[in-house]
Design an enzyme around this catalytic site. Structure first.
Site, PDB file in Angstrom:
ATOM      1  N   TYR A  72       0.825  -1.215   0.000  1.00  7.43           N
ATOM      2  CA  TYR A  72       0.000   0.000   0.000  1.00  7.43           C
ATOM      3  C   TYR A  72       0.860   1.268   0.000  1.00  7.43           C
ATOM      4  O   TYR A  72       0.538   2.243  -0.679  1.00  7.43           O
ATOM      5  CB  TYR A  72      -0.967   0.023   1.184  1.00  7.43           C
ATOM      6  CG  TYR A  72      -2.280  -0.656   0.841  1.00  7.43           C
ATOM      7  CD1 TYR A  72      -3.187  -0.056  -0.035  1.00  7.43           C
ATOM      8  CD2 TYR A  72      -2.598  -1.896   1.346  1.00  7.43           C
ATOM      9  CE1 TYR A  72      -4.366  -0.686  -0.390  1.00  7.43           C
ATOM     10  CE2 TYR A  72      -3.783  -2.532   0.998  1.00  7.43           C
ATOM     11  CZ  TYR A  72      -4.664  -1.913   0.133  1.00  7.43           C
ATOM     12  OH  TYR A  72      -5.830  -2.528  -0.227  1.00  7.43           O
ATOM     13  N   ARG A  75       1.810   1.790  -3.447  1.00  6.84           N
ATOM     14  CA  ARG A  75       0.643   2.219  -4.247  1.00  6.84           C
ATOM     15  C   ARG A  75       0.256   3.656  -3.936  1.00  6.84           C
ATOM     16  O   ARG A  75      -0.019   4.456  -4.814  1.00  6.84           O
ATOM     17  CB  ARG A  75      -0.561   1.320  -3.906  1.00  6.84           C
ATOM     18  CG  ARG A  75      -0.788   0.223  -4.891  1.00  6.84           C
ATOM     19  CD  ARG A  75      -2.100  -0.452  -4.608  1.00  6.84           C
ATOM     20  NE  ARG A  75      -3.241   0.366  -4.997  1.00  6.84           N
ATOM     21  CZ  ARG A  75      -4.508   0.053  -4.728  1.00  6.84           C
ATOM     22  NH1 ARG A  75      -4.784  -1.042  -4.047  1.00  6.84           N
ATOM     23  NH2 ARG A  75      -5.491   0.824  -5.117  1.00  6.84           N
ATOM     24  N   ASP A 110      -7.553   6.884  -4.759  1.00  7.33           N
ATOM     25  CA  ASP A 110      -6.381   7.718  -5.059  1.00  7.33           C
ATOM     26  C   ASP A 110      -6.543   9.194  -4.669  1.00  7.33           C
ATOM     27  O   ASP A 110      -5.577   9.957  -4.696  1.00  7.33           O
ATOM     28  CB  ASP A 110      -5.998   7.610  -6.549  1.00  7.33           C
ATOM     29  CG  ASP A 110      -7.151   7.962  -7.497  1.00  7.33           C
ATOM     30  OD1 ASP A 110      -7.933   8.881  -7.183  1.00  7.33           O
ATOM     31  OD2 ASP A 110      -7.257   7.329  -8.561  1.00  7.33           O
ATOM     32  N   HIS A 125     -14.973   2.837  -1.713  1.00 10.01           N
ATOM     33  CA  HIS A 125     -13.917   1.870  -1.399  1.00 10.01           C
ATOM     34  C   HIS A 125     -12.852   2.481  -0.495  1.00 10.01           C
ATOM     35  O   HIS A 125     -11.765   1.923  -0.347  1.00 10.01           O
ATOM     36  CB  HIS A 125     -13.282   1.334  -2.690  1.00 10.01           C
ATOM     37  CG  HIS A 125     -14.210   0.454  -3.475  1.00 10.01           C
ATOM     38  ND1 HIS A 125     -13.933  -0.015  -4.731  1.00 10.01           N
ATOM     39  CD2 HIS A 125     -15.432  -0.052  -3.171  1.00 10.01           C
ATOM     40  CE1 HIS A 125     -14.945  -0.761  -5.177  1.00 10.01           C
ATOM     41  NE2 HIS A 125     -15.869  -0.788  -4.243  1.00 10.01           N
ATOM     42  N   GLY A 208     -15.191   4.537 -16.603  1.00  8.09           N
ATOM     43  CA  GLY A 208     -13.937   3.802 -16.376  1.00  8.09           C
ATOM     44  C   GLY A 208     -13.983   2.752 -15.296  1.00  8.09           C
ATOM     45  O   GLY A 208     -13.083   2.695 -14.465  1.00  8.09           O
TER      46      GLY A 208
HETATM   47  N1  APR Z   1     -11.089   6.136 -19.754  1.00  9.30           N
HETATM   48  C1  APR Z   1     -12.178   5.436 -19.389  1.00  9.30           C
HETATM   49  N2  APR Z   1     -12.119   4.128 -19.051  1.00  9.30           N
HETATM   50  C2  APR Z   1     -10.923   3.505 -19.117  1.00  9.30           C
HETATM   51  C3  APR Z   1      -9.746   4.175 -19.498  1.00  9.30           C
HETATM   52  C4  APR Z   1      -9.865   5.554 -19.837  1.00  9.30           C
HETATM   53  N3  APR Z   1      -8.807   6.272 -20.214  1.00  9.30           N
HETATM   54  N4  APR Z   1      -8.724   3.286 -19.435  1.00  9.30           N
HETATM   55  C5  APR Z   1      -9.238   2.122 -19.028  1.00  9.30           C
HETATM   56  N5  APR Z   1     -10.560   2.244 -18.829  1.00  9.30           N
HETATM   57  C6  APR Z   1     -11.516   1.237 -18.350  1.00  9.30           C
HETATM   58  C7  APR Z   1     -11.164  -0.192 -18.694  1.00  9.30           C
HETATM   59  O1  APR Z   1     -11.682  -0.536 -19.990  1.00  9.30           O
HETATM   60  C8  APR Z   1     -11.871  -0.965 -17.577  1.00  9.30           C
HETATM   61  O2  APR Z   1     -13.210  -1.257 -17.931  1.00  9.30           O
HETATM   62  O3  APR Z   1     -11.467   1.275 -16.932  1.00  9.30           O
HETATM   63  C9  APR Z   1     -11.897   0.037 -16.412  1.00  9.30           C
HETATM   64  C10 APR Z   1     -10.957  -0.325 -15.276  1.00  9.30           C
HETATM   65  O4  APR Z   1     -11.445  -1.493 -14.684  1.00  9.30           O
HETATM   66  P1  APR Z   1     -10.761  -2.117 -13.388  1.00  9.30           P
HETATM   67  O5  APR Z   1      -9.284  -2.183 -13.553  1.00  9.30           O
HETATM   68  O6  APR Z   1     -11.440  -3.397 -13.075  1.00  9.30           O
HETATM   69  O7  APR Z   1     -11.042  -1.033 -12.248  1.00  9.30           O
HETATM   70  P2  APR Z   1     -12.374  -0.800 -11.396  1.00  9.30           P
HETATM   71  O8  APR Z   1     -13.583  -1.156 -12.171  1.00  9.30           O
HETATM   72  O9  APR Z   1     -12.290   0.563 -10.840  1.00  9.30           O
HETATM   73  O10 APR Z   1     -12.183  -1.837 -10.234  1.00  9.30           O
HETATM   74  C11 APR Z   1     -13.164  -1.856  -9.224  1.00  9.30           C
HETATM   75  O11 APR Z   1     -12.002  -3.471  -7.922  1.00  9.30           O
HETATM   76  O12 APR Z   1      -9.824  -4.075  -7.425  1.00  9.30           O
HETATM   77  C12 APR Z   1     -10.984  -3.509  -6.936  1.00  9.30           C
HETATM   78  O13 APR Z   1     -11.325  -2.035  -5.163  1.00  9.30           O
HETATM   79  C13 APR Z   1     -10.737  -2.124  -6.436  1.00  9.30           C
HETATM   80  O14 APR Z   1     -12.001  -0.117  -6.767  1.00  9.30           O
HETATM   81  C14 APR Z   1     -11.486  -1.271  -7.420  1.00  9.30           C
HETATM   82  C15 APR Z   1     -12.584  -2.186  -7.896  1.00  9.30           C
END
Ligand code: APR
Length: 351
Positions: A72, A75, A110, A125, A208
């Site tokens: 962490y 990160r 973040d 979260h 996203g």
């Molecule tokens: N603009 C918009 N979307 C984007 C971009 C961008 N520039 N770049 C990537 N993405 C999209 C990807 O296509 C994907 O669908 O962002 C998404 C990121 O997905 P994850 O990595 O799964 O992140 P997230 O959905 O926030 O994860 C949810 O899971 O690991 C846990 O607690 C953690 O808060 C997190 C939760």
């Protein structure tokens, strides 16, 4: 902008609707913070590649608090080094324009929304800015101690252990984040507030996120079943884009947050209150002005002069003529009342 998206956003703006923006790691990707499930979505610590699902658990923390903290601290350092981008800033602008008609629900820890200037934020979260006692001794939420810059190879020391001790009970402090083997709650993660906001939103704007977590998916489903506008901003297909594509009032805006959010915000956020005060003669003029985006219409001349003739009965008649004309216009455009008037009343109007 795609005409169908523009029409959806116009409707929300004309109705002075409420907006809930739901963000995930994708909005911070263009600030240089890796997402979780993208191809770059792992975080290397020491000699090991850790998947978030492996490190972000209470079970792992109970077993290896030093290793979890090391991960962490690295990160959090990446987050601190990052700066808010055009996507974060666009949501600040939307909040400035909509005021209490706007709520931001973020999965990101973040702090970039907060640093960009967003105020009405439910961090479902958690947030890297805070720590709390791992034993829940009653310390509450306190600022994360400043432990300097860490890279992936920085070892965790006995001095770090001291800094991360609860000042109340001496046990471990933990990051104020929701782990994969824990449940959402109101006290720490504002889960009920986020669901309530979803139940009141006229537009849910998802940005996203891959839809891998429970509460965000519930927010998407609430929007889908309430048949309110549901817009997903994401370069990839995902469960939210599928919901949006199945919804009669949904749209998958395929692209990056930085590229698309500024124009979406321009389309949905009122710049100012529009009061039309000229040339209104009939009830149909009022309906047309409201359809074009006026929030208020001032009526003078014909109606005002009419109210001055024939005493009380004359005034009542002048007002009745105007309201009958409005009723008739509502009938022509298929609306039951003022709140159903929007740009869609103009046949063939697509943008
Ligand atoms: N603009 C918009 N979307 C984007 C971009 C961008 N520039 N770049 C990537 N993405 C999209 C990807 O296509 C994907 O669908 O962002 C998404 C990121 O997905 P994850 O990595 O799964 O992140 P997230 O959905 O926030 O994860 C949810 O899971 O690991 C846990 O607690 C953690 O808060 C997190 C939760």
């Amino acid at each position: 902008m795609e005409p169908r998206l523009k029409a959806l956003l116009d409707e929300v703006r004309a109705a002075r609707g409420t907006v809930l923006a739901l963000t995930g790691a994708g909005i911070s990707a263009e600030s240089g913070i890796p997402t979780f499930r993208g191809s770059e979505g792992y975080w290397v610590v020491g000699s090991r590649n850790y998947m978030p699902q492996e490190m972000a658990t209470k079970e792992m923390f109970d077993r290896r608090p030093d290793e979890v903290w090391r991960w962490y601290l690295y990160r959090f350092g990446v987050c601190k080094d990052a700066a808010p981008n055009a996507g974060h800033r666009a949501l600040v602008t939307l909040e400035e324009r909509l005021g209490d008609r706007f709520t931001l629900v973020t999965q990101n820890i973040d702090g970039l929304h907060r640093r960009a200037g967003s105020k009405r934020v439910f961090a479902i979260h958690g947030d890297a800015a805070w720590v709390r006692c791992a034993a829940e001794c009653g310390l509450g939420r306190v600022d994360q101690p400043d432990m300097g810059r860490r890279d992936a190879a920085t070892p965790f020391t006995a001095a770090d252990r001291k800094v991360l001790s609860c000042p109340r009970c001496g046990g471990w402090l933990r990051p104020h984040v929701l782990w994969f083997d824990e449940c959402y709650d109101e006290e720490n993660y504002a889960a009920d507030s986020a669901l309530r906001a979803a139940g009141a939103a006229d537009l849910v704007l998802v940005v996203g996120t891959s839809g891998a977590t429970n509460l965000p998916m519930q927010i998407g489903e609430i929007a889908f079943f309430r048949r309110v506008a549901l817009v997903d901003v994401n370069p990839e297909e995902n469960p939210f884009s599928e919901l949006a594509e199945r919804s009669p009032r949904g749209f998958h805006a395929r692209g990056s947050a930085c590229a698309l959010l500024p124009e979406i915000v321009e389309a949905v956020g009122d710049r100012c209150t529009v009061i039309l005060d000229s040339g209104i003669r009939r009830g149909s003029d009022i309906v047309k002005a409201l359809g074009l985006g006026a929030q208020m219409v001032l009526v003078g001349r014909a109606t005002l002069y009419g109210t001055a003739c024939g005493g009380q009965a004359g005034a009542a008649r002048a007002i009745k003529i105007l309201s009958d004309e409005m009723e008739r216009s509502f009938g022509y455009v298929g609306a039951r009342n003022v709140s159903e008037i929007g740009p869609h009343i103009f046949a063939g109007r697509s943008a």
